[in-house]
Design a protein around this motif. Structure first.
Motif, PDB file in Angstrom:
ATOM      1  N   UNK A 102       8.060  -4.530   5.610  1.00 51.82           N
ATOM      2  CA  UNK A 102       9.259  -3.967   4.230  1.00 51.82           C
ATOM      3  C   UNK A 102       8.401  -2.396   4.821  1.00 51.82           C
ATOM      4  N   UNK A 103       9.646  -1.726   5.662  1.00 50.13           N
ATOM      5  CA  UNK A 103       8.663  -0.312   5.178  1.00 50.13           C
ATOM      6  C   UNK A 103       9.861   0.378   3.565  1.00 50.13           C
ATOM      7  N   UNK A 104       9.292   1.194   2.808  1.00 49.27           N
ATOM      8  CA  UNK A 104       9.785   1.794   2.210  1.00 49.27           C
ATOM      9  C   UNK A 104       9.511   3.735   2.057  1.00 49.27           C
ATOM     10  N   UNK A 118       3.923  -4.606   2.901  1.00 44.43           N
ATOM     11  CA  UNK A 118       5.175  -3.671   2.397  1.00 44.43           C
ATOM     12  C   UNK A 118       4.222  -2.612   2.014  1.00 44.43           C
ATOM     13  N   UNK A 119       5.116  -1.580   2.799  1.00 45.89           N
ATOM     14  CA  UNK A 119       4.287   0.126   3.060  1.00 45.89           C
ATOM     15  C   UNK A 119       4.745   1.116   2.260  1.00 45.89           C
ATOM     16  N   UNK A 120       4.603   1.893   1.379  1.00 43.21           N
ATOM     17  CA  UNK A 120       5.372   2.604   0.594  1.00 43.21           C
ATOM     18  C   UNK A 120       4.936   3.943   1.232  1.00 43.21           C
ATOM     19  N   UNK A 167       0.975  -1.460  -0.094  1.00 37.66           N
ATOM     20  CA  UNK A 167      -0.235  -0.035  -0.001  1.00 37.66           C
ATOM     21  C   UNK A 167       1.076   1.345   0.343  1.00 37.66           C
ATOM     22  N   UNK A 168      -0.259   2.249  -0.790  1.00 34.40           N
ATOM     23  CA  UNK A 168       1.318   3.980  -0.502  1.00 34.40           C
ATOM     24  C   UNK A 168       0.385   4.617   0.532  1.00 34.40           C
ATOM     25  N   UNK A 169       1.020   5.116   1.760  1.00 35.42           N
ATOM     26  CA  UNK A 169       0.563   6.046   2.659  1.00 35.42           C
ATOM     27  C   UNK A 169       1.243   7.383   2.474  1.00 35.42           C
ATOM     28  N   UNK A 170       0.193   7.923   2.159  1.00 38.73           N
ATOM     29  CA  UNK A 170       0.965   9.409   1.903  1.00 38.73           C
ATOM     30  C   UNK A 170       1.060  10.115   2.955  1.00 38.73           C
TER      31      UNK A 170
END
Ligand SMILES: *Cc1c(COP(=O)(O)O)cnc(C)c1O
Ligand code: SF4
Length: 346
Positions: free
Chosen positions: A174-176, A143-145, A95-98
């Protein structure tokens, strides 16, 4: 105030303050900036020689931004894939986390141009908590972006709060972090920041360079500091007309990225984002550039070429067309343009 905060606070945000040597039409640019904000910090400004050079085009507003009648505002359909505000869950396990709405520079080609740097992009402790809560309740996401805007523009303690919140969720492996700071404000990568990030391994950073002239001594120092903290570094480059749609420029960029310990990860076809139509290049041009990379230079230097499909279709990887299938013997065109057969087993 830290040094990077001081540099950021001296950014130009009004076209009237652009250096006279740029000779831009200030009034027309003011109209652009009323819709799409400008921020050029003194570091990046110092790298620009002319408004129409590859760095100037990325930073200085252009009246064509308001004339774009082709592209939709939210080309990736992100808002349709947001179960909670500022979190995009489009792929099964990531997922994409803003987490921040601002950036060290407002890139004219930005995919989230519709909201980055404006009050249309609203992030506060409640949206952050809702995002963390969703991730906790959705263990399929491993995996969090973390992106924005630019997460690394947050102050250290706020960033630490977010990363600790993610690390408390057992299913997040994973943290990206997606950040343009190593390119647009490398002074932000301080020794304390590197020490902070190091506590949250496995943590990856994908940065964003588009042109070899962006790889300065300061950028090299910033990336070296992150790499020394054990953070694998990737780069996501966007193909942009008049900036880098040229094999020689891309090849030099990729090689210089490897020299500063950044592994090229993606080259993206420009998104169909409103206000950016004048940057787009034909798909076949990107494929031709990729054809001049595969086999011609180290595989380590060659990123994946991808389009993030409009309407939320997601990313697809594109390859130059090497395979010419036919019967039980497959004929391939190789990177030199020659033909080779590969027979299937009987
Ligand atoms: C690009 C993207 C990701 C990460 O995709 P990878 O191909 O794994 O790098 C995740 N979520 C969204 C919404 C994205 O756009
Ligand atoms: S740094 Fe990234 S998010 Fe920020 S304006 Fe540039 S492209 Fe957009």
């Amino acid at each position: 105030m830290n040094r990077w905060q001081k540099i950021l606070s001296e950014s130009i945000t009004d076209p009237a303050d652009l250096p006279p040597r740029f000779r831009v039409e200030r009034q027309a640019l003011r109209e652009v900036v009323a819709t799409y904000p400008m921020r050029i910090n003194p570091y990046y400004l110092g790298l620009i020689e002319r408004p129409d050079d590859p760095l100037g085009r990325q930073a200085i507003p252009d009246p064509r931004e308001l004339a774009d009648l082709v592209c939709p505002a939210d080309p990736l359909g992100e808002e349709n894939f947001s179960p909670v505000p500022n979190l995009v869950h489009k792929y099964p396990d990531r997922a994409l986390f803003l987490v921040n709405s601002g950036c060290a520079m407002y890139c004219r080609f930005c995919t989230r141009k519709r909201k980055v740097g404006t009050d249309r992009f609203h992030i506060d402790p409640a949206t952050l908590a809702a995002g963390l809560n969703y991730l906790e309740k959705t263990p399929a996401i491993r995996d969090v972006l973390v992106s924005g805007g630019d997460p690394l523009l947050l102050e250290d303690d706020r960033l630490e709060w977010i990363l600790s919140g993610l690390r408390r969720i057992p299913s997040v492996e994973i943290i990206r972090i997606g950040t343009r700071v190593p390119c647009t404000l490398p002074q932000r990568v301080t020794a304390p920041l590197a020490r902070l990030l190091k506590k949250f391994h496995p943590l990856y950073i994908n940065t964003h360079f588009n042109h070899p002239a962006e790889i300065t001594l300061e950028a090299a120092r910033a990336c070296g500091r992150l790499a020394d903290a054990g953070i694998p570094l990737g780069c996501q480059t966007v193909l942009l007309k008049g900036v880098n749609n040229d094999t020689k420029v891309i090849r030099k960029l990729l090689h210089q990225l490897l020299m500063i310990r950044v592994k090229p990860y993606y080259i993206f076809q420009a998104d169909l984002s409103r206000g950016t139509d004048h940057f787009r290049t034909p798909v076949r041009e990107g494929l031709a550039i990729m054809g001049q990379l595969h086999g011609h230079t180290s595989g380590l230097a060659v990123p994946k070429f991808a389009i993030d499909l409009p309407g939320g279709g997601g990313k697809v990887q594109l390859l130059p067309d090497y395979a010419l299938p036919e019967g039980k013997v497959h004929t391939f065109r190789n990177f030199r343009g020659g033909y080779c057969d590969y027979p299937d087993p009987e």
